[in-house]
Design a protein around this motif. Structure first.
Motif, short mmCIF file in Angstrom:
data_model
loop_
_atom_site.label_atom_id
_atom_site.label_comp_id
_atom_site.label_asym_id
_atom_site.label_seq_id
_atom_site.Cartn_x
_atom_site.Cartn_y
_atom_site.Cartn_z
N LEU A 81 97.83 56.67 41.91
CA LEU A 81 97.49 55.36 42.46
C LEU A 81 98.73 54.49 42.67
O LEU A 81 98.79 53.72 43.63
CB LEU A 81 96.49 54.65 41.54
CG LEU A 81 95.08 55.24 41.53
CD1 LEU A 81 94.19 54.47 40.56
CD2 LEU A 81 94.46 55.22 42.92
N ALA A 82 99.72 54.62 41.79
CA ALA A 82 100.96 53.86 41.99
C ALA A 82 101.63 54.26 43.29
O ALA A 82 102.14 53.42 44.04
CB ALA A 82 101.90 54.08 40.80
N ALA A 83 101.63 55.57 43.57
CA ALA A 83 102.24 56.05 44.82
C ALA A 83 101.47 55.56 46.03
O ALA A 83 102.06 55.17 47.04
CB ALA A 83 102.30 57.58 44.81
N ARG A 84 100.14 55.56 45.95
CA ARG A 84 99.33 55.12 47.09
C ARG A 84 99.39 53.60 47.27
O ARG A 84 99.37 53.10 48.39
CB ARG A 84 97.86 55.53 46.90
CG ARG A 84 97.55 56.94 47.37
CD ARG A 84 96.05 57.12 47.62
NE ARG A 84 95.82 57.55 48.99
CZ ARG A 84 95.67 56.72 50.01
NH1 ARG A 84 95.72 55.42 49.83
NH2 ARG A 84 95.46 57.19 51.21
N CYS A 85 99.43 52.86 46.17
CA CYS A 85 99.37 51.39 46.25
C CYS A 85 100.72 50.77 46.56
O CYS A 85 100.79 49.80 47.32
CB CYS A 85 98.85 50.80 44.93
SG CYS A 85 97.15 51.20 44.53
N ARG A 86 101.79 51.31 45.94
CA ARG A 86 103.10 50.67 46.04
C ARG A 86 104.19 51.70 46.36
O ARG A 86 105.15 51.84 45.60
CB ARG A 86 103.44 49.93 44.74
CG ARG A 86 102.46 48.83 44.39
CD ARG A 86 102.85 48.12 43.10
NE ARG A 86 102.87 49.05 41.96
CZ ARG A 86 101.80 49.42 41.29
NH1 ARG A 86 100.61 48.96 41.63
NH2 ARG A 86 101.90 50.26 40.27
N PRO A 87 104.06 52.41 47.46
CA PRO A 87 105.09 53.40 47.79
C PRO A 87 106.38 52.73 48.25
O PRO A 87 106.35 51.63 48.81
CB PRO A 87 104.44 54.19 48.94
CG PRO A 87 103.55 53.19 49.61
CD PRO A 87 103.01 52.33 48.50
#
Length: 230
Positions: A81-87
């Protein structure tokens, strides 16, 4: 390359996917098109599924302060989710109205914008299976962590495959777009159009207009990924 847990389209929606920088429009429309009762039932069932898979961890309520269940993310779901939300940036491939594309989300920080790349791959099901249950909400997305070099290789092999076309017609070009924070596919300055015959591809884009085999394509994709860090 480390694999992360797969998620179905409904899981992504429950986890806030429609608000992420890149999200497949038919999936968002299917989610927003549910009535309130159907959406709540899906939220409850998919949340329980995530708990059963140990991707969501239910916290114990404080004594005398019950406000409903609260959850923490398992580490692997947190990374996803971190990669999807704040790439740091995204490499978005040619979108399809019927099926979503493979996308690459750079995981990093200010000191190192690309510590790794999250590859999101739709698991293309039989069309009847896709429409029999929840439509786009049923589609499964698979995830793996890879290096920038591996991502460039995946993109090169993907780009070399021509899109299907009707007899007598040239296939549409595949497109690959570098998206930095705040950019969209309509405003991004770094977009490549790729016309391929299966063995060689002609690329048109900023600063490039030439033909390449898979090895040349790999270099082009590696350069596009490196532009995300500049």
């Amino acid at each position: 390359m480390p694999m992360l847990p797969p998620l179905c389209g409904a899981d992504l929606c429950v986890l806030g996917g429609p608000k992420h920088p890149v999200f497949w429009e038919p999936l968002a429309s299917a989610w927003l098109g549910l009535d309130a009762h159907a959406r709540m039932r899906l939220i409850e069932s998919r949340t329980q599924s995530l708990v059963n898979r140990s991707l969501l961890i239910e916290e114990s309520p404080c004594v005398g302060h019950f406000t409903g269940p609260r959850f923490t993310l398992a580490p692997e779901l947190g990374i996803l989710l971190a990669a999807r939300c704040r790439p740091s940036f995204i490499i978005a491939t040619h979108p399809s109205k019927r099926l979503p594309s493979v996308n690459y989300f750079a995981i990093g920080d200010e000191s190192n914008p690309v510590r790794a790349i999250l590859q999101e791959i739709p698991d293309i099901p039989d069309h009847e299976d896709l429409t029999r249950t929840w439509g786009p909400l049923s589609l499964v997305f698979c995830y793996r962590i890879c290096t920038p070099a591996a991502a460039a290789g995946f993109l090169a092999r993907w780009a070399l495959k021509p899109l299907p076309a009707k007899p007598g017609q040239e296939p549409s070009p595949r497109t690959v777009t570098l998206l930095r924070p705040g950019e969209s596919t309509t405003s991004a300055p770094h977009q490549l159009a790729i016309h391929s015959d299966g063995t060689e591809a002609r690329i048109d884009g900023p600063g490039v207009s030439s033909a390449h085999d898979v090895h040349g394509l790999r270099g082009i994709m590696a350069d596009l990924i490196s532009k995300g860090t500049r």
